[in-house]
Design a protein around this motif. Structure first.
Motif, PDB file in Angstrom:
ATOM      1  N   LEU A 143     -23.504   9.883  12.548  1.00  0.00           N
ATOM      2  CA  LEU A 143     -24.178  11.222  12.619  1.00  0.00           C
ATOM      3  C   LEU A 143     -25.486  11.181  12.423  1.00  0.00           C
ATOM      4  CD1 LEU A 143     -21.677  13.847  11.576  1.00  0.00           C
ATOM      5  CD2 LEU A 143     -22.422  13.573  13.932  1.00  0.00           C
ATOM      6  N   GLU A 186     -17.892   6.251  12.328  1.00  0.00           N
ATOM      7  CA  GLU A 186     -17.370   7.344  13.028  1.00  0.00           C
ATOM      8  C   GLU A 186     -16.356   7.960  12.028  1.00  0.00           C
ATOM      9  OE1 GLU A 186     -16.786  10.679  15.240  1.00  0.00           O
ATOM     10  OE2 GLU A 186     -18.177   9.190  15.350  1.00  0.00           O
ATOM     11  N   ASN A 210     -14.474  17.291  14.475  1.00  0.00           N
ATOM     12  CA  ASN A 210     -14.651  16.315  15.447  1.00  0.00           C
ATOM     13  C   ASN A 210     -15.421  16.903  16.741  1.00  0.00           C
ATOM     14  OD1 ASN A 210     -14.161  14.024  14.180  1.00  0.00           O
ATOM     15  ND2 ASN A 210     -12.019  13.885  15.142  1.00  0.00           N
ATOM     16  N   ARG A 247     -18.768  17.920  15.890  1.00  0.00           N
ATOM     17  CA  ARG A 247     -19.850  16.798  15.784  1.00  0.00           C
ATOM     18  C   ARG A 247     -20.150  16.298  17.261  1.00  0.00           C
ATOM     19  NH1 ARG A 247     -17.773  12.159  16.915  1.00  0.00           N
ATOM     20  NH2 ARG A 247     -15.740  12.755  16.647  1.00  0.00           N
ATOM     21  N   TYR A 253     -22.834  18.697  18.077  1.00  0.00           N
ATOM     22  CA  TYR A 253     -24.095  18.449  17.435  1.00  0.00           C
ATOM     23  C   TYR A 253     -24.887  17.183  17.884  1.00  0.00           C
ATOM     24  CZ  TYR A 253     -26.810  17.629  13.262  1.00  0.00           C
ATOM     25  OH  TYR A 253     -28.000  17.283  12.372  1.00  0.00           O
ATOM     26  N   GLN A 254     -24.013  16.207  18.450  1.00  0.00           N
ATOM     27  CA  GLN A 254     -24.492  15.000  18.933  1.00  0.00           C
ATOM     28  C   GLN A 254     -24.535  14.923  20.592  1.00  0.00           C
ATOM     29  OE1 GLN A 254     -21.306  12.343  17.478  1.00  0.00           O
ATOM     30  NE2 GLN A 254     -23.027  11.307  16.798  1.00  0.00           N
ATOM     31  N   ALA A 296     -22.236  23.777  17.303  1.00  0.00           N
ATOM     32  CA  ALA A 296     -21.583  22.856  16.205  1.00  0.00           C
ATOM     33  C   ALA A 296     -21.551  23.546  14.737  1.00  0.00           C
ATOM     34  CB  ALA A 296     -22.783  21.772  15.945  1.00  0.00           C
ATOM     35  N   PHE A 308     -18.225  23.513  12.709  1.00  0.00           N
ATOM     36  CA  PHE A 308     -18.014  22.936  11.351  1.00  0.00           C
ATOM     37  C   PHE A 308     -17.554  23.987  10.274  1.00  0.00           C
ATOM     38  CE2 PHE A 308     -21.498  19.764  12.544  1.00  0.00           C
ATOM     39  CZ  PHE A 308     -20.630  18.643  12.449  1.00  0.00           C
ATOM     40  N   MET A 316     -21.278  18.762   6.052  1.00  0.00           N
ATOM     41  CA  MET A 316     -22.079  18.893   7.187  1.00  0.00           C
ATOM     42  C   MET A 316     -22.793  20.252   7.361  1.00  0.00           C
ATOM     43  SD  MET A 316     -23.293  16.850   9.691  1.00  0.00           S
ATOM     44  CE  MET A 316     -24.693  17.563  10.690  1.00  0.00           C
TER      45      MET A 316
END
Length: 470
Positions: free
Chosen positions: A19, A32, A139, A142, A145-146, A157, A161, A175
């Protein structure tokens, strides 16, 4: 210094999808997040148990199908086989097994036993997340987020989270703290960042321990407290986090929050360097053998981080050096305050630091620019002229250029094109392209003015000659 956002190790995946860090500069690339689960975890089992799962799996029982997936994934009692693991995870997932759905997302994301596919991975994470599985929620967050398998969405995200964090998923708690600190998907709130970091830290999350220490070191959302920072860094350092080991070493080196202890500093720098931490390696290579900090040494460390564009870390080191009244550090620290790099922008503090640097040529130029632009302080072109002249006398090329601009335009001083040309010429000789441009433009302007002056004189004389004789 970048902040870690995840410490979980990947399973048998060869791919690492780290991340982004809390700050967009360098740090340890962490693998990861591996899918964690509750029921069905396989450590060691006897053959009889595996045979039972085979029988129940063929009968369509999703828990047994999931368990077989784990058996083949880990190679417990059978040879590891990702394709066979995928087959059983898929069957469990289709029957609604939340663990199977979550693990299927991992398989698709990492291309284990199946072609890699982020979109399908997202689908299965979503399925498991909607069944309130905290790791799937993490996940899924994430992925948003990505921007993997979907468009990047910080709002989504943050939502997922938080759902995972509320279920005591310590990685999600950390996070979420990162999001609140950076104002990503949520309004920036250092107090909430501190709260989530603390929850993650109390759960033993190494990243949370480090990030909480970082807040105390910088005084973000909490009172600046190097002692507390050291305690949280130590907890993460003892757990093996190289970033925390390096940080703890710096505190022992500087004697902040802990006693000045060169041997302990060396110990922690070595621990971090052995794990490949680049800054620890650099410090070991460049620090004097006695490990006694000097103003120059602190400044050089600050410049090292400045060159790495790690401005928050540069700020800490330059501040330490500036406290020794080291002019080079006062100037560099002033620039960080002026541009808001590594700290909140504060032009008044920048001015104070530039002034403290005294006759340092670059600091005088930077002080002159503050007065010239009037950005955050009262504009004062006379003070700008004074600073540029003093800086120019010390051979600062840029000061010569701006001194020329003030002379050319009569700002802060009476207009004098000859002196403007002189300033531009001196800077041009030092290779300044901006000065060459102004030199040519001003010379042309003077030639034009000279031509007009001569034309006016001739016209005047011709006019006088045409008057009747008396």
């Amino acid at each position: 210094m970048n902040k870690p956002v995840a410490i979980e190790k990947a399973g048998n995946s060869s791919d690492a999808h780290a991340l982004p860090r809390n700050h967009t500069d360098t740090a340890k690339g962490l693998p990861e997040v591996y899918y964690k689960n509750g029921k069905g975890v396989v450590g060691s089992v006897d053959r009889k148990k595996i045979d039972t799962w085979f029988r129940e799996a063929r009968q369509g029982k999703p828990q047994a199908q999931y368990n077989l997936g784990v058996v083949f994934f880990k190679g417990v009692g059978v040879p590891a086989d990702h394709k066979e693991a995928f087959k059983w995870f898929a069957r469990a997932a289709e029957k609604g097994s939340v663990q199977g759905q979550g693990f299927l997302g991992v398989m698709y994301e990492n291309g284990l036993g199946v072609d890699q596919n982020d979109e399908t991975s997202l689908h299965w994470y979503q399925k498991a997340a909607e069944q309130e599985d905290s790791t799937a929620q993490f996940n899924l967050a994430r992925m948003y987020y990505q921007g993997k398998g979907t468009e990047k969405s910080l709002d989504e995200a943050a939502k997922w989270f938080e759902k995972a964090a509320e279920k005591n998923n310590d990685t999600a708690q950390n996070m979420l703290g990162v999001l609140y600190e950076n104002g990503e998907g949520v309004s920036q709130d250092f107090s909430k960042a501190e709260s989530w970091y603390r929850r993650a830290a109390l759960g033993g999350n190494e990243a949370g321990l480090y990030n909480l220490g970082d807040l105390y070191e910088r005084g973000k959302g909490v009172r600046e407290d190097p002692g507390r920072a050291a305690r949280w860094f130590r907890k993460a350092a003892v757990n093996g986090l190289d970033m925390a080991q390096f940080k703890l070493g710096t505190l022992y080196y500087c004697g902040e929050g802990v006693e000045h202890a060169p041997k302990k500093a060396l110990q922690w720098f070595c621990s971090a360097a052995e794990q490949g931490h680049p800054h620890a390696k650099h410090f070991l290579e460049t620090t004097a053998l006695d490990f006694e900090p000097t103003a120059e040494d602190l400044y050089k460390k600050g410049q090292y981080f400045f060159d790495q564009k790690e401005y928050e870390e540069a700020f800490l080191w330059l501040k330490r050096s500036a406290n020794f009244d080291y002019a080079l550090a006062q100037n560099s620290l002033g620039l960080l305050y002026d541009y808001g790099k590594g700290c909140d922008r504060d032009p008044l503090m920048a001015r104070e630091l530039f002034q403290k640097a005294g006759d340092h040529d670059e600091a005088l130029f930077n002080l002159g620019m503050l007065y010239f632009l009037g950005d955050g302080i009262d504009r004062d072109e006379q003070m700008a002229f004074s600073c540029f002249r003093r800086s120019s006398n010390g051979n600062e090329t840029r000061a010569k250029v701006f001194l020329g601009i003030l002379y050319e335009n009569g700002r802060g001083i009476a207009q004098d094109l000859s002196l403007a040309v002189s300033c531009y010429r001196k800077a041009a000789w030092q290779g300044d392209a901006f000065a060459r441009f102004h030199l040519n433009a001003t010379a042309a302007r003077m030639a034009c003015l000279c031509h007009l002056s001569m034309a006016a004189r001739v016209a005047f004389e011709m006019g006088q000659a045409s008057l009747p004789y008396r």
